[in-house]
Design an enzyme around this catalytic site. Structure first.
Site, mmCIF file in Angstrom:
data_model
loop_
_atom_site.group_PDB
_atom_site.id
_atom_site.type_symbol
_atom_site.label_atom_id
_atom_site.label_comp_id
_atom_site.label_asym_id
_atom_site.label_seq_id
_atom_site.Cartn_x
_atom_site.Cartn_y
_atom_site.Cartn_z
ATOM 1 N N GLU A 290 54.505 60.828 5.894
ATOM 2 C CA GLU A 290 53.977 59.689 5.160
ATOM 3 C C GLU A 290 53.562 58.544 6.095
ATOM 4 O O GLU A 290 54.226 57.501 6.153
ATOM 5 C CB GLU A 290 55.042 59.175 4.178
ATOM 6 C CG GLU A 290 55.432 60.203 3.130
ATOM 7 C CD GLU A 290 56.778 59.911 2.493
ATOM 8 O OE1 GLU A 290 57.102 60.605 1.509
ATOM 9 O OE2 GLU A 290 57.514 59.019 2.974
ATOM 10 N N PRO A 291 52.483 58.696 6.825
ATOM 11 C CA PRO A 291 52.002 57.587 7.652
ATOM 12 C C PRO A 291 51.409 56.475 6.798
ATOM 13 O O PRO A 291 50.684 56.732 5.839
ATOM 14 C CB PRO A 291 50.925 58.241 8.522
ATOM 15 C CG PRO A 291 50.431 59.392 7.706
ATOM 16 C CD PRO A 291 51.623 59.895 6.940
ATOM 17 N N CYS A 361 53.014 24.681 3.910
ATOM 18 C CA CYS A 361 53.929 23.549 4.096
ATOM 19 C C CYS A 361 55.332 24.040 4.455
ATOM 20 O O CYS A 361 56.296 23.853 3.713
ATOM 21 C CB CYS A 361 53.950 22.701 2.830
ATOM 22 S SG CYS A 361 54.660 21.076 3.103
ATOM 23 N N TYR A 390 50.896 45.455 5.795
ATOM 24 C CA TYR A 390 51.851 44.454 5.308
ATOM 25 C C TYR A 390 51.354 43.026 5.499
ATOM 26 O O TYR A 390 52.146 42.099 5.554
ATOM 27 C CB TYR A 390 53.232 44.647 5.961
ATOM 28 C CG TYR A 390 53.717 46.063 5.833
ATOM 29 C CD1 TYR A 390 54.074 46.572 4.591
ATOM 30 C CD2 TYR A 390 53.765 46.921 6.927
ATOM 31 C CE1 TYR A 390 54.484 47.887 4.449
ATOM 32 C CE2 TYR A 390 54.167 48.231 6.799
ATOM 33 C CZ TYR A 390 54.521 48.711 5.561
ATOM 34 O OH TYR A 390 54.910 50.023 5.408
#
Length: 438
Positions: A290-291, A361, A390
């Site tokens: 599962e790359p 902020c 990600y």
């Protein structure tokens, strides 16, 4: 400056990706902007898929789509002959909307809801990776009520800890994921599923971590799972048809990272598994991997527009960009390291040291500390490398900042695959106050 995939510097001194000038992309689509090098994704996918074919090993290479999910990305993975690994109803829905063949979808997760599992049954997906005893009972009842069969894998934790960041290590014994291989949980899960009328147990799955730069840990995990396969065969005459060794293959973020080519990961894993299978006299199982990050991580580049500049005498030079932790939380979350270049000055020497700050902020909103860059001016375009995994996937609307657009580039062409959010998108689910004071 290290360039990735099809990245080049053109005659104007600008960074190009897929034959497209990044300044053209920034001007047409705005910034922040995620740019994906489609040719590099295809190259990586083929490296995994074709190596199994060359070795004559029956396999499935599933794209671990939590790294980056979108309709176009699912379609690209399917074009390259990959299965799809999803971890939520939202990812499953997106994959189905992309036209992914349901039988090629594997559903992971440690707390799948009943609605998500029903959705998986309704779609007739290829496999559910079972994570705990609660899920076993839920699946048994659901399958019985529907009188519908479902293929499953048991996710096990083999106790193998890869050399990686503690926050993203998942294969050791102390993990929220899976059945422990060493304390009897995996055996109990096996006994509860292997003769079920509706659940079709295919085999085992493990995932030992992320950003792994060698194959030793994969080999150790593979040997432990094959030993368990042999025990189940001897004791229960059960044949594991599938051995899923997960993903976690590393990429280069900075010069300290030394990843292996996809072919090397596959060849070394298969060598170990075949040797162990022969030792215990089992039939070679189908191998699944599962790359995720290793397909899209260094294929993604974030483009930002530089704004303010702050000097802290004898301490630090700050430059701020129009994005930050809202589109890349990894530096704040993991202390992740990145490299960058000023895209419109890519042919110039990197003579300055800056800390690249985001606009959010939070004092911790820093994308790169002590970045070696060309002299920066307001309006310059900063290209931050290896943000394809990600980044967008973990993006947020913190400070009510809109999520960026995403563009795919290949062979001089560019295509918008995710539109930029607008302020109207941000308030779309808000409701006006109707409670009366007092």
């Amino acid at each position: 400056m290290h360039l990735y995939g099809t990245q080049q510097v053109n005659s104007q001194g600008h960074l190009t990706i897929g034959g497209v000038d990044t300044l053209t992309l920034a001007q047409q689509y705005g910034t922040p902007l995620f740019v994906y090098d489609v040719a590099l994704i295809r190259e990586r996918a083929q490296g995994f898929v074709n190596t199994f074919k060359k070795l004559g090993v029956t396999a499935q290479v599933a794209y671990a789509s939590k790294a980056f999910s979108s309709i176009a990305m699912y379609q690209l993975a399917a074009q390259e002959g990959m299965s799809i690994d999803v971890v939520s109803g939202g990812e499953l829905y997106t994959a189905l909307q992309a036209g992914v063949v349901p039988s090629t979808i594997h559903f992971h997760g440690n707390n799948k809801s009943l609605a998500e599992l029903e959705m998986a049954f309704e779609a007739k997906i290829g496999c559910i990776v079972v994570d705990n005893f609660y899920e076993i009972e839920t699946l048994k009842q659901l399958a019985k009520n529907r009188q519908q069969q479902m293929a499953i894998l048991l996710r096990v934790t083999p106790g193998v800890e890869a050399h990686t960041h503690d926050f993203i290590t998942t294969g050791q014994a102390d993990s929220k994921f899976g059945f422990d291989l060493n304390n009897g949980q995996a055996d109990e899960a096996f006994l509860q599923t292997y003769q079920d009328e509706y659940l079709q147990l295919l085999g085992m799955h493990c995932h030992i971590g992320s950003q792994i730069f060698d194959t030793v840990a994969f080999g150790v995990a593979g040997e432990k799972l094959v030993d368990k396969m042999a025990k189940w065969k001897e004791t229960y005459q059960f044949t594991c048809r599938v051995l899923n060794l997960g993903g976690g293959f590393g990429i280069r973020y900075t010069e300290e990272d030394k990843p292996l080519a996809p072919q090397v990961y596959v060849e070394d894993m298969i060598k170990v598994v075949q040797k162990k299978v022969n030792e215990v006299k089992l039939t070679m199982p189908e191998i699944w991997i599962e790359p995720g990050r290793s397909l899209v991580g260094d294929a993604g580049t974030s483009l930002y527009t530089i704004g303010s500049h702050k000097t802290v005498p004898n301490v630090r030079e700050y430059i701020a960009v129009d994005g930050g932790m809202s589109d890349n939380i990894r530096p704040a979350l993991y202390d992740a390291k990145y490299e960058a270049v000023i895209a419109n000055k890519a042919d110039q020497a990197a003579t300055e040291t800056y800390t690249v700050a985001g606009k959010l902020c939070e004092s911790g909103d820093k994308l790169i500390e002590d970045a070696q860059l060309q002299q920066a001016e307001a309006g310059d375009i900063l290209a931050m490398f290896c943000t394809g995994a990600y980044g967008y996937a973990m993006a947020s609307n913190y400070n009510r900042v809109a999520r960026p657009a995403v563009v795919f580039v290949e062979d001089g062409q560019h295509q918008l695959v995710i539109a930029r959010e607008t302020y109207d998108h941000i308030i779309a689910n808000d409701k006006a106050l109707t409670l009366k004071k007092g």
